[in-house]
Design an enzyme around this catalytic site. Structure first.
Site, PDB file in Angstrom:
ATOM      1  N   GLU A 128      37.284   4.880  11.294  1.00 50.31           N
ATOM      2  CA  GLU A 128      37.386   4.837  12.595  1.00 50.31           C
ATOM      3  C   GLU A 128      36.046   4.818  13.838  1.00 50.31           C
ATOM      4  O   GLU A 128      36.223   3.776  14.670  1.00 50.31           O
ATOM      5  CB  GLU A 128      38.133   5.604  13.830  1.00 50.31           C
ATOM      6  CG  GLU A 128      38.859   6.019  14.952  1.00 50.31           C
ATOM      7  CD  GLU A 128      40.407   4.731  15.556  1.00 50.31           C
ATOM      8  OE1 GLU A 128      40.742   5.336  15.823  1.00 50.31           O
ATOM      9  OE2 GLU A 128      40.427   3.810  14.446  1.00 50.31           O
ATOM     10  N   ASP A 129      35.831   6.325  13.647  1.00 49.04           N
ATOM     11  CA  ASP A 129      34.538   6.192  14.383  1.00 49.04           C
ATOM     12  C   ASP A 129      33.015   6.616  13.742  1.00 49.04           C
ATOM     13  O   ASP A 129      31.458   5.860  14.340  1.00 49.04           O
ATOM     14  CB  ASP A 129      34.146   7.781  14.514  1.00 49.04           C
ATOM     15  CG  ASP A 129      35.629   8.320  15.421  1.00 49.04           C
ATOM     16  OD1 ASP A 129      36.008   7.398  16.157  1.00 49.04           O
ATOM     17  OD2 ASP A 129      35.609   8.991  15.165  1.00 49.04           O
TER      18      ASP A 129
END
Ligand code: MN
Length: 488
Positions: A75-76
């Protein structure tokens, strides 16, 4: 938090675990998150490590701990799910994928609430371990809530109370449920929290500790005399549950007498019952406060013997007696099952889903839309359960407000369809009577009865009974038609 602490924790649970992959996961995540910071200013990898540590603490299996370290990577960072698959294999990949999907839902208003609940259950029905990661991720987010703006604090605390804590309870992971609730309580009701904390931690602490020590001293002597091996632990209620009790029963703090209990952990089930006998021979038990959750476990699997006695100084004292395995299960719920499986060498994947998970999947399959799904979920799963007994002594658990018809359909469709009356605790009662915990229920059957009564729909509680009544009606209507139209 360091990777070494996590490795130590994992080894503590199971000394034979191979932790190579765990170290690789750390290096991978550390590199991916390098330079990123949490809002509080600490390096991002700390959040990943705390999540993984918490997972090790609830005794999740090694792949879940690894996925805990990796959970925010796709996600990051610029590492992808495909990278995770290549480096750590199919199982870890599936867990990280599950958690990445879940993190896409954001809590906004009641519709989103329903949607996130649905997604949580969906993820859970695929692999329960995804939810464990989500819980531990959430717990660390709660612990660092301070650094967020107030509106966001409130939103996260509320969402946790409404979605996460009840599910943790369902899974029997009390350790996480309590921790989450107490943090949220502090943010949602700061004044009440402070008042209660002061009373509990400052005013009454010394008194409570002294009393508990006294009880333990007496009990130790007795158990030694009888040659029972034991371990005694204090169990303090968490603040939120005391507060809830005060709200529900409109009581003052001093009137909540079960703010603590003593846990007696003994080697075998037989020792549990012997210990109960010894406690009752030492102090007089309070009527109606002896609970045998070993013979009749709670729906979430909780097992223990509970008793409240009239202790020294004429004060009430509660004891919870259990084996080591029961104890671990009570703290770590579903995670403990995996732990025991792992130790006994079984594959994690053979883990059977608890009955209520199947129930949820069934509701999910039938519900026309999300709203319907949630309202039925609340009714069937989140509602309190009661236990009733068949004349043969078999135990059935039902949601609160269930009637003999709900019971009948739980036992067997034909018993429901042919029910004509009921005896509750050997007395004639009506079919719409609300059953109570511990009732003995005997359904009276009319063999000539063609099918269910439409009016039953007005009072039944379970979806199972509703479905069966509707279905039974269709069948009996067809029967009637057949009589008029030969050959149909
Ligand atoms: Mn996270």
């Amino acid at each position: 938090m360091t990777i070494t602490q996590i490795i130590n924790k994992v080894k503590e649970n199971n000394p034979n675990t191979d932790t190579k992959m765990l170290e690789l996961a750390y290096e991978f995540a550390e590199e991916a998150h390098r330079g990123q910071k949490r809002r509080s200013g600490i390096p991002y990898i700390q959040h990943s490590l705390h999540t993984a540590f918490q997972l090790a603490q609830i005794k999740a299996d090694i792949n879940t701990v690894i996925a805990g370290i990796l959970h925010d990577v796709p996600e990051d960072t610029d590492r992808t799910l495909a990278d995770v698959k290549k480096e750590f294999g199919e199982d870890v990949y599936n867990l990280v994928k599950g958690i990445t999907k879940l993190s896409k839902i954001k809590y906004r208003g009641v519709e989103r609430y329903r949607e996130s609940l649905r997604k949580m259950f969906l993820a859970m029905s695929k692999d329960l371990r995804v939810i464990l990661i989500k819980f531990c991720d959430r717990l660390h987010n709660l612990r660092t809530l301070e650094s967020l703006p107030e509106a966001k604090q409130q939103r996260i605390a509320r969402e946790t109370m409404e979605i996460y804590a009840p599910i943790a309870g369902l899974l029997g992971i009390w350790r996480l449920k309590w921790q989450m609730e107490d943090i949220c309580f502090k943010y949602l009701y700061p004044d009440q929290y402070k008042k209660l904390e002061y009373k509990y931690e400052v005013e009454k602490k010394a008194e409570r500790n002294q009393y508990s020590q006294k009880l333990k001293d007496i009990l130790s002597q007795e158990l030694d005399k009888h040659g029972i091996e034991y371990q005694l632990e204090d169990r303090f209620k968490h603040l939120y549950s005391i507060w809830q009790k005060m709200q529900n029963k409109d009581r003052q703090f001093d009137e909540i007498y079960d703010v603590f209990a003593i846990r007696v952990i003994v080697p075998t089930v037989a020792d549990c019952y012997r210990t109960l006998g010894i406690i009752h021979a030492t102090w007089k038990p309070k009527a109606g406060r002896i609970k045998d959750y070993i013979a009749t476990p709670k729906p979430n699997g909780y097992r223990s013997l509970h008793t409240t006695v009239n202790g020294p100084e004429n004060k009430a004292a509660e004891f919870q007696i259990r084996t080591r395995e029961m104890h671990e299960e009570s703290l770590y719920g579903i995670a403990a099952h995996w732990h025991y499986k792992q130790i006994s060498g079984n594959q994690v994947k053979t883990q059977k889903q608890p009955a209520w998970v199947k129930e949820i999947i069934e509701i999910q399959r039938k519900a026309a839309n999300t709203n319907e799904f949630i309202s039925q979920l609340k009714l069937d799963v989140f509602g309190n359960r009661i236990f009733v007994f068949s004349p043969r002594g078999d135990v059935f658990d039902l949601p609160e407000n269930s009637t003999p018809i709900d019971f009948a359909y739980l036992v067997h469709t034909e018993i429901g369809n042919k029910a004509s009356g009921v005896m509750i605790n050997n007395k004639i009662a009506t079919l719409d009577t609300k059953l109570k915990n511990g009732d003995q229920v005997e359904i009276i059957i009319d063999k000539n009865r063609k099918g269910p009564n439409h009016d039953w729909l007005k009072f039944v509680t379970t979806n199972r009974a509703k479905d069966k009544i509707k279905h039974g009606e269709k069948v009996s209507r067809l029967d009637k038609l057949r009589r008029f139209i030969p050959g149909m």
